[in-house]
Design an enzyme around this catalytic site. Structure first.
Site, short mmCIF file in Angstrom:
data_model
loop_
_atom_site.label_atom_id
_atom_site.label_comp_id
_atom_site.label_asym_id
_atom_site.label_seq_id
_atom_site.Cartn_x
_atom_site.Cartn_y
_atom_site.Cartn_z
N LYS A 1 0.81 -1.22 0.00
CA LYS A 1 0.00 0.00 0.00
C LYS A 1 0.84 1.27 0.00
O LYS A 1 0.29 2.37 0.13
CB LYS A 1 -0.94 0.01 1.22
CG LYS A 1 -2.04 -1.04 1.17
CD LYS A 1 -2.99 -0.76 0.01
CE LYS A 1 -4.13 -1.77 0.00
NZ LYS A 1 -5.08 -1.50 -1.10
N ASP B 1 9.46 5.97 3.25
CA ASP B 1 10.31 6.28 4.39
C ASP B 1 9.69 5.79 5.70
O ASP B 1 10.41 5.34 6.60
CB ASP B 1 10.55 7.79 4.47
CG ASP B 1 11.41 8.30 3.31
OD1 ASP B 1 12.17 7.50 2.75
OD2 ASP B 1 11.29 9.49 2.97
N GLY B 2 8.37 5.91 5.83
CA GLY B 2 7.71 5.45 7.05
C GLY B 2 7.83 3.95 7.25
O GLY B 2 7.99 3.47 8.37
N GLU C 1 9.70 1.95 10.32
CA GLU C 1 9.09 0.87 11.11
C GLU C 1 10.06 -0.30 11.27
O GLU C 1 10.25 -0.82 12.38
CB GLU C 1 7.81 0.40 10.42
CG GLU C 1 7.12 -0.76 11.08
CD GLU C 1 5.88 -1.22 10.33
OE1 GLU C 1 5.52 -2.40 10.47
OE2 GLU C 1 5.28 -0.40 9.61
N SER D 1 5.72 7.89 -0.92
CA SER D 1 5.22 9.18 -1.37
C SER D 1 6.33 10.19 -1.58
O SER D 1 6.22 11.07 -2.44
CB SER D 1 4.21 9.72 -0.35
OG SER D 1 3.11 8.84 -0.20
#
Length: 612
Positions: A172, A231-232, A236, A333
């Site tokens: 996603k 990046d997120g 994680e 993104s």
């Protein structure tokens, strides 16, 4: 037909594996190169080179990026090759150029073939790596196989290339194309004979849970971890990796930062991170696909020096080591980390960096949120960041953008516009550890004349930008601070108090498509410093001017009177009123009191740094 491909010379001996002086002797054959013609192919210790046999009427004609001059050799180094394949009997195409020679024009030949896979740099963007495929043909099967074996032997001597990787895919990420991005690059790993265990996450926080629960013994069986996402998602996995493996004291702080905190050398991190289910739910929403596992499980476990062990106990796994690396295949993104470490937001380029075993060190910031429990005890909550931690405008944008996830990456533009129009400022106190060598911005009195004067002399030429083989990043790592102590040399805590539109700490330049030079153009990947950026309350138009400079290539967003820029190894933050949120690598963190420090070169990435 001339040149049947059987002519083969290996020094004075026909054995392709013959070693002389510790190196394989050169191998040379007359051979056909697809779409080029008959060439003399030579293999030496550095790589392959070839020279056209048939002269051409125009020396400057080119094909496949190869200069068609019979007097000029073309070569490719083994360090730029990642695979060679025998592809059996088939068509070798002659040159389509009208000056190609006697029998090659428009002719096709059936031969035994092998293909060499490498890369070349884009002519327009040197950081963009483009796959190169060279297909050679011979009439003799044995000679063809000999070439394949010889090249494979040379590729096996290349140091640092991964053989077994753990891959996490966020389907996603970005516009929801995570798995399709992996399908695009997976053939590169297959050709390079890199085994991959692939996990497609089903929910937010799953990758964090897997990294936390994976034993060091199992992790030792891999040469690294690759993330396919933004990046997120990388943040994680990074936090899951460091949670129980990085043991260090808390950041140093001013003596009056948290009056109730008792800090001593025995106060060491072991398991301080919050539950993943609530911590990681921002940049990569709930995931739907099922997990995929392929590749072979390994029963041998690698020690820190690269050797294997079969000991029963779970070995230590220090985050900072020579062989274990992280790889990021961009599918998010913004993909700021990839932009800063490879120079191109391109999945193919990243995959080539990984299979070729490139390596660059990366600073990591330890961000500690301090909170008071119901028993009035102050407790830490630790997070790690690889690119940026921001408060105020940056935190408000990431929080607002959650309402528009259906818009994909465009949600940041919408959220940014709404937050900018609100023009919210926040009362806070920020203290940072000043180092003697730091060059601080002059404090100005805030008139328009001085603002224009500052903008008129941006000193952009003084920037020392981080690039491949960066001299700044190759310096010896700084000493890690003991809790409550200060680094060696002349240092002091400096406090800035007031109303801020934003407080940001950039670990790297944070280049992205909206900020082509990044938040701080001369930030480095591994210099042991945070770039603390304090945006004080200012007129709306001035702040727009700052953002415009940030979005402009060659802009100078830091030379404003209301902008403070400080290079520091550590800082603290205390909110004094209405609170915003912290944006830590795209993840939301609420903190009334926060402290941070940087660890130089804590992890290694499969990358080289951007090329000039």
């Amino acid at each position: 037909m001339e040149g049947d491909g059987d002519d083969c010379l290996i020094g004075e001996n026909s054995d392709p594996h013959l070693q002389f002086g510790g190196e394989a002797t050169p191998l040379s054959s007359t051979i056909f190169l697809d779409q080029v013609g008959e060439v003399i192919l030579t293999c030496n210790s550095d790589g392959l080179s070839w020279k056209c046999v048939e002269p051409f009427s125009k020396d400057e004609s080119t094909c496949l990026g190869i200069k068609r001059d019979s007097k000029v050799s073309t070569n490719i180094k083994f360090s730029d090759l990642y695979a060679v394949e025998f592809i059996n009997y088939g068509i070798i195409r002659g040159s389509n150029l009208p000056n190609a020679g006697r029998f090659l024009l428009g002719h096709n030949f059936e031969m035994y073939r092998f293909t060499v896979h490498g890369f070349h740099r884009s002519k327009t963007r040197s950081s963009l790596w483009v796959p190169s495929v060279f297909t050679f043909g011979l009439d003799n099967l044995q000679t063809c196989q000999m070439w394949v074996n010889r090249i494979n032997s040379s590729l096996a001597l290349q140091v640092g290339r991964p053989k077994n990787l753990l891959v996490f895919i966020n389907p996603k990420s970005g516009k929801g194309h995570g798995y399709r991005v992996w399908e695009t690059v997976a053939p590169i790993f297959t050709r390079a004979k890199v085994k991959t265990k692939v996990i497609v996450t089903q929910r937010a926080g799953q990758a964090f849970d897997v990294m936390v629960s994976t034993s060091n013994r199992e992790l030792n069986s891999y040469d690294g971890v690759v993330t396919v996402g933004g990046d997120g998602f990388f943040n994680e996995i990074l936090n899951g990796f460091l949670k129980s493996r990085h043991k260090a004291s808390y950041p140093p702080a001013p003596s009056d930062f948290i009056h109730s905190l008792e800090c001593n050398g025995s106060f060491v991190l072991h398991d301080p991170i919050e539950t993943a289910a609530t911590s990681f739910a921002v940049d990569d929403e709930s995931l739907l696909s099922s997990s995929i596992h392929n590749g072979m499980e390994s029963t041998n476990f690698r020690n820190e020096d690269g050797s294997c062990s079969t000991a029963d106990q779970d070995p230590e796994f220090p985050p900072q080591n020579e062989w274990f690396r992280f790889g990021i295949i961009p599918a998010g993104s913004t993909d700021a980390i990839v932009m800063c470490t490879t120079g191109a937001r391109d999945p193919i380029t990243s995959a080539l960096h990984i299979v070729l075993g490139k390596r660059v060190c990366l600073d990591i910031a330890q961000v500690v949120r301090w909170r008071t429990t119901s028993t009035s005890k102050v407790e830490p909550c630790v997070r790690y960041a690889a690119s940026f931690a921001g408060y105020g405008f940056y935190g408000d944008v990431i929080t607002e953008s959650e309402k528009y996830r259906w818009m994909g990456p465009n949600r940041y533009d919408c959220a940014g516009t709404k937050v900018f129009l609100k023009h919210s400022s926040y009362q806070a106190e920020v203290a940072y550890l000043e180092v003697k060598s730091e060059e601080t911005n002059p404090t100005a009195k805030g008139n328009l004349a001085s603002l224009v004067q500052a903008l008129g002399s941006p000193n952009v030429s003084e920037r020392v930008v981080c690039r491949v083989n960066c001299n700044v990043c190759s310096m010896k790592p700084m000493d890690t601070f003991a809790c409550g102590s200060q680094p060696p040399g002349e240092t002091r805590w400096v406090t800035s108090k007031g109303r801020f539109l934003s407080v940001g700490a950039a670990i790297i330049s944070c280049r992205n498509e909206r900020a082509p030079d990044g938040l701080v153009a001369d930030a480095h990947l591994s210099d042991g410093f945070l770039h603390l950026i304090l945006i004080k309350e200012c007129p709306h138009a001035f702040y727009l001017w700052h953002l415009t400079e940030l979005a402009r290539k060659g802009g100078n967003p830091l030379k404003f009177d209301f902008v403070e820029h400080h290079k520091t190894p550590a800082f603290t933050f205390t909110s004094l009123g209405k609170q915003s949120m912290w944006n830590v690598d795209g993840e939301v963190l609420q903190a009334h009191q926060l402290s941070a420090q940087v660890f130089q070169g804590l992890i290694s990435l499969f990358a080289t740094g951007p090329e000039v």
